[in-house]
Design an enzyme around this catalytic site. Structure first.
Site, mmCIF file in Angstrom:
data_model
loop_
_atom_site.group_PDB
_atom_site.id
_atom_site.type_symbol
_atom_site.label_atom_id
_atom_site.label_comp_id
_atom_site.label_asym_id
_atom_site.label_seq_id
_atom_site.Cartn_x
_atom_site.Cartn_y
_atom_site.Cartn_z
ATOM 1 N N LYS A 38 -3.439 26.426 30.622
ATOM 2 C CA LYS A 38 -4.499 26.695 29.606
ATOM 3 C C LYS A 38 -3.349 26.848 28.104
ATOM 4 C CE LYS A 38 -8.491 28.611 31.198
ATOM 5 N NZ LYS A 38 -8.453 28.953 32.487
ATOM 6 N N GLU A 63 -13.261 32.367 23.165
ATOM 7 C CA GLU A 63 -13.860 32.988 24.281
ATOM 8 C C GLU A 63 -13.113 33.175 25.605
ATOM 9 O OE1 GLU A 63 -13.804 29.873 24.119
ATOM 10 O OE2 GLU A 63 -13.498 29.242 25.983
ATOM 11 N N SER A 76 -2.952 24.404 39.261
ATOM 12 C CA SER A 76 -3.419 24.696 37.598
ATOM 13 C C SER A 76 -2.983 26.093 37.437
ATOM 14 C CB SER A 76 -4.971 24.510 37.396
ATOM 15 O OG SER A 76 -5.482 25.575 38.503
HETATM 16 C C1 LIG Z 1 -9.214 28.536 33.535
HETATM 17 C C2 LIG Z 1 -8.639 28.002 34.754
HETATM 18 C C3 LIG Z 1 -9.330 26.804 35.494
HETATM 19 C C4 LIG Z 1 -10.460 26.443 35.199
HETATM 20 O O1 LIG Z 1 -10.549 25.770 33.924
HETATM 21 P P1 LIG Z 1 -10.625 24.101 33.806
HETATM 22 O O2 LIG Z 1 -10.918 23.934 32.312
HETATM 23 O O3 LIG Z 1 -11.500 23.566 34.590
HETATM 24 O O4 LIG Z 1 -9.207 23.819 34.145
HETATM 25 C C5 LIG Z 1 -8.462 26.515 36.767
HETATM 26 N N1 LIG Z 1 -7.548 27.156 37.087
HETATM 27 C C6 LIG Z 1 -6.779 28.163 36.280
HETATM 28 C C7 LIG Z 1 -5.458 28.619 36.899
HETATM 29 C C8 LIG Z 1 -7.393 28.629 35.279
HETATM 30 O O5 LIG Z 1 -6.739 29.667 34.609
#
Ligand SMILES: *Cc1c(COP(=O)(O)O)cnc(C)c1O
Length: 401
Positions: free
Chosen positions: A90, A112, A378
């Site tokens: 993020k 948000e 992610s």
């Molecule tokens: C917020 C988040 C997501 C989901 O958000 P996307 O916009 O779909 O990437 C996925 N993995 C993690 C670790 C997150 O913090």
């Protein structure tokens, strides 16, 4: 060739656009006019990439996961977004948007947040840039995600609990948009995923595209060709997925597989699998697939993973799924829990429960031994340890840990 990117009006096929109240019209238009000249300028790029390198810690490693490769009969590489500062992808986006906000002369930042990850990433860059930061968060989430609320406060942000609707992410988005309507002149809204009115989906995808830009040269370095056979990512609003696929969208040699959160199963009422279950509607300023009832009332999303808990999904992904460019799987809570344990025990990496949805896709695909698979982790799972432990029993039908 299909165009999978936004047109000038922010449409991806039939999805996207900018459906905003009259009062935000000028604000959104100013942003539409400003964002490309700014983010494509040499000066912006220089500052953005310097911060990604020295502050975020990029490039994130592309790690060959030997034991998992053996198990799934492919060559599996993990793109380690979990190693970024603040623990997820993020921050790639919030760094970019705050640099844009500064250049547009804005002095107040709003955001948000659901699980609090985007709130923390926003509060972090606001501290870095000495900007005022206010975060809207559903009251239910404020309770569930207490540690992230404390992190945001420590970083100097003001957290506003939102008590409308289900008091979760979707309501926090609505409240942030409402606030923006009241302060259009001085406020920049840092959106956390590839959603919202044009230009946000395109802006966020471009900020996250550093992920696939790195995958290209890292693969070239490691295997002597710059593309994989498969790309895998989890998908909530769609930002880590968009970043992972950005530079491969038009490369038909690359199969794209995305995992959405099935909850108890996408056919049940307890799901967040929007691409499986949603129908076309307008939510938070864009046309997209939305989980809604016959009257267009938004249905609450349900999943064990707070970061995938959103009843809509970004327009880029709605279009690509509809055109058949991406294969979208629905991964249930128990499958994600199992996959999270599996990666932990086989590679020593505790993934975010969101990322565990991507890992669970491996068992649903059939690979050839030489297939090169790049899977984006992610985020890291420190925040989810309790959830994993509490729900371990759920996964025992797939194996024991
Ligand atoms: C917020 C988040 C997501 C989901 O958000 P996307 O916009 O779909 O990437 C996925 N993995 C993690 C670790 C997150 O913090």
């Amino acid at each position: 060739m299909e165009n999978y990117f936004a047109d000038e009006r922010g449409f991806y096929g039939e999805f996207g656009g900018a459906y905003v109240p009259e009062i935000l019209y000028k604000c959104v238009h100013d942003l539409q006019d400003a964002y490309l000249p700014i983010i494509e300028s040499a000066e912006f790029k220089q500052e953005y990439h310097a911060l990604l390198k020295d502050y975020v810690g990029r490039p994130s490693p592309l790690y060959f996961a030997e034991r998992m490769s053996e198990k799934y009969g492919c060559k599996l590489y993990l793109k380690r977004e979990d190693l970024n500062h603040t623990g997820a992808h993020k921050i790639n986006n919030t760094i970019g948007q705050i640099l844009l906000a500064k250049r547009m002369g804005k002095t107040r930042i709003i955001a948000e947040t659901g699980a609090g990850q985007h709130g923390v990433a926003t509060a972090t860059v606001c501290a870095l840039m000495n900007m005022k930061c206010e975060v809207f968060m559903g009251a239910t989430d404020v309770e569930r995600q207490h540690t992230n609320v404390e992190r945001m406060k420590m970083l100097g942000a003001e957290v506003h609990p939102v008590r409308t609707g289900n008091m979760t992410l979707s309501d926090a988005c609505s409240e942030a948009i409402r606030d923006w309507c009241c302060h259009p002149a001085d406020t920049f809204y840092i959106v956390g995923s590839t959603m919202g009115p044009h230009p946000y989906p395109d802006l966020v995808a471009r900020m996250q595209s550093v992920i696939s830009e790195e995958i290209k040269w890292q693969l070239e370095e490691k295997i002597g060709r710059d593309y994989p056979d498969y790309l895998i990512a989890c998908i909530g609003g769609g930002s880590n997925a968009a970043g992972t696929i950005y530079h491969y969208v038009n490369d038909e040699r690359v199969n794209i597989v995305l995992s959405e959160a099935g909850g108890h199963g996408w056919q049940t009422d307890y799901t967040a699998a929007t691409i499986h279950k949603g129908t076309t509607g307008i939510l938070h300023g864009a046309k997209m697939l939305v989980m809604q009832d016959e009257d267009g009332q938004i249905q609450e999303a349900f999943t064990i993973s707070a970061g995938l808990d959103y009843p809509g999904v970004g327009p880029m992904h709605c279009n690509m799924a509809k055109k058949g460019r991406t294969k979208v799987l629905s991964i249930n809570d128990d499958e994600a829990i199992y996959a999270g344990y599996e990666l932990t025990r086989m590679e020593g990496i505790i993934p975010a429960i969101e990322s565990a949805h991507a890992i669970a896709a491996l068992s649903k695909l059939t690979f050839k031994p030489d297939d090169v698979v790049v899977l984006t982790v992610s985020g890291r799972g420190d925040k989810d340890v309790e959830t994993y432990l509490k729900n371990k029993a759920m996964a025992k039908e797939y194996g024991n840990f």
